[in-house]
Design a protein around this motif. Structure first.
Motif, PDB file in Angstrom:
ATOM      1  N   SER A  54      42.418 -62.259 -91.596  1.00 22.50           N
ATOM      2  CA  SER A  54      42.581 -62.643 -90.188  1.00 22.50           C
ATOM      3  C   SER A  54      41.985 -64.020 -89.923  1.00 22.50           C
ATOM      4  O   SER A  54      42.532 -64.800 -89.148  1.00 22.50           O
ATOM      5  N   THR A  55      40.873 -64.321 -90.571  1.00 24.22           N
ATOM      6  CA  THR A  55      40.237 -65.631 -90.401  1.00 24.22           C
ATOM      7  C   THR A  55      41.130 -66.736 -90.943  1.00 24.22           C
ATOM      8  O   THR A  55      41.315 -67.776 -90.299  1.00 24.22           O
ATOM      9  N   GLN A  56      41.692 -66.520 -92.123  1.00 27.27           N
ATOM     10  CA  GLN A  56      42.605 -67.516 -92.701  1.00 27.27           C
ATOM     11  C   GLN A  56      43.841 -67.671 -91.828  1.00 27.27           C
ATOM     12  O   GLN A  56      44.308 -68.788 -91.599  1.00 27.27           O
ATOM     13  N   LEU A  57      44.363 -66.561 -91.341  1.00 28.30           N
ATOM     14  CA  LEU A  57      45.535 -66.592 -90.473  1.00 28.30           C
ATOM     15  C   LEU A  57      45.222 -67.353 -89.183  1.00 28.30           C
ATOM     16  O   LEU A  57      46.023 -68.178 -88.729  1.00 28.30           O
ATOM     17  N   HIS A  58      44.067 -67.114 -88.618  1.00 28.22           N
ATOM     18  CA  HIS A  58      43.622 -67.835 -87.411  1.00 28.22           C
ATOM     19  C   HIS A  58      43.595 -69.335 -87.677  1.00 28.22           C
ATOM     20  O   HIS A  58      44.104 -70.127 -86.879  1.00 28.22           O
ATOM     21  N   ASP A  59      43.005 -69.730 -88.807  1.00 30.84           N
ATOM     22  CA  ASP A  59      42.894 -71.153 -89.144  1.00 30.84           C
ATOM     23  C   ASP A  59      44.262 -71.788 -89.383  1.00 30.84           C
ATOM     24  O   ASP A  59      44.503 -72.925 -88.968  1.00 30.84           O
ATOM     25  N   ILE A  60      45.167 -71.067 -90.028  1.00 33.68           N
ATOM     26  CA  ILE A  60      46.515 -71.584 -90.284  1.00 33.68           C
ATOM     27  C   ILE A  60      47.250 -71.809 -88.966  1.00 33.68           C
ATOM     28  O   ILE A  60      47.849 -72.862 -88.741  1.00 33.68           O
ATOM     29  N   ILE A  61      47.189 -70.821 -88.082  1.00 38.34           N
ATOM     30  CA  ILE A  61      47.883 -70.924 -86.788  1.00 38.34           C
ATOM     31  C   ILE A  61      47.263 -72.025 -85.942  1.00 38.34           C
ATOM     32  O   ILE A  61      47.970 -72.824 -85.332  1.00 38.34           O
ATOM     33  N   GLN A  62      45.947 -72.094 -85.925  1.00 38.98           N
ATOM     34  CA  GLN A  62      45.258 -73.114 -85.139  1.00 38.98           C
ATOM     35  C   GLN A  62      45.654 -74.516 -85.590  1.00 38.98           C
ATOM     36  O   GLN A  62      45.989 -75.371 -84.774  1.00 38.98           O
ATOM     37  N   SER A  63      45.641 -74.755 -86.889  1.00 35.10           N
ATOM     38  CA  SER A  63      45.984 -76.097 -87.372  1.00 35.10           C
ATOM     39  C   SER A  63      47.477 -76.376 -87.229  1.00 35.10           C
ATOM     40  O   SER A  63      47.876 -77.497 -86.914  1.00 35.10           O
ATOM     41  N   SER A  64      48.293 -75.366 -87.405  1.00 39.29           N
ATOM     42  CA  SER A  64      49.741 -75.544 -87.290  1.00 39.29           C
ATOM     43  C   SER A  64      50.155 -75.882 -85.864  1.00 39.29           C
ATOM     44  O   SER A  64      51.054 -76.691 -85.648  1.00 39.29           O
ATOM     45  N   THR A  73      43.513 -66.325 -80.739  1.00 38.73           N
ATOM     46  CA  THR A  73      42.853 -65.067 -81.074  1.00 38.73           C
ATOM     47  C   THR A  73      43.805 -64.243 -81.928  1.00 38.73           C
ATOM     48  O   THR A  73      44.960 -64.029 -81.560  1.00 38.73           O
ATOM     49  N   VAL A  74      43.309 -63.790 -83.081  1.00 40.83           N
ATOM     50  CA  VAL A  74      44.097 -62.951 -83.986  1.00 40.83           C
ATOM     51  C   VAL A  74      43.326 -61.650 -84.175  1.00 40.83           C
ATOM     52  O   VAL A  74      42.183 -61.656 -84.609  1.00 40.83           O
ATOM     53  N   GLU A  75      43.970 -60.534 -83.831  1.00 40.97           N
ATOM     54  CA  GLU A  75      43.330 -59.226 -83.960  1.00 40.97           C
ATOM     55  C   GLU A  75      44.237 -58.288 -84.735  1.00 40.97           C
ATOM     56  O   GLU A  75      45.455 -58.308 -84.563  1.00 40.97           O
ATOM     57  N   GLN A  76      43.633 -57.451 -85.575  1.00 40.07           N
ATOM     58  CA  GLN A  76      44.410 -56.437 -86.264  1.00 40.07           C
ATOM     59  C   GLN A  76      44.380 -55.166 -85.422  1.00 40.07           C
ATOM     60  O   GLN A  76      43.340 -54.756 -84.920  1.00 40.07           O
TER      61      GLN A  76
END
Length: 135
Positions: A54-64, A73-76
């Motif tokens: 989730s942290t990596q996904l958050h960082d990818i979306i944020q930078s993208s 905010t990314v939650e499972q």
């Protein structure tokens, strides 16, 4: 003619300013919607292969999407069998029934129109939420 121009010019200027601000507001909402669509594709791609956290996904979306960390905010989430509500953990689910996994994405942003400087209106807050089933 000068008097008519003096009466009409301020009204036209205010209408132009209002049109500019309304177009910026619509554009900001459209940017977030497009970003949520792009983020959905990223989530689905990550779920189908690489298995990022989730942290990596958050960082990818944020930078993208070129957003700040507090705007994404990314939650499972989980859904136990045929339940209608999503829960934060699959711990309460019956192990003999299927458990479905979701990623809930929330994108937020705000825009302060120019007319707030004149005491009219207030800052507009945007929030786009997408829930994507990953498994």
């Amino acid at each position: 003619m000068v008097i008519e121009t003096a009466l009409v010019a301020p009204v036209l200027a205010l209408m132009a300013l209002g049109t500019f601000d309304v177009s910026k507001m619509v554009s900001k909402q459209e940017d977030l919607q497009s970003g949520a669509n792009e983020a959905t594709e990223i989530i689905l791609a990550a779920a189908s292969g690489s298995g990022v956290s989730s942290t990596q996904l958050h960082d990818i979306i944020q930078s993208s999407l070129d957003l700040h960390a507090d705007q994404v905010t990314v939650e499972q989430k989980f859904r136990c069998d045929a339940a209608t509500a999503l829960v934060d953990s699959d711990a309460g689910c019956d192990a003999s029934k299927p458990v479905y996994k979701y990623v809930k994405l929330t994108l937020t942003d705000s825009y302060t129109p120019q007319w707030t400087q004149f005491g009219v209106g207030q800052t507009i807050n945007y929030s786009v939420v997408r829930t994507v089933q990953t498994a």
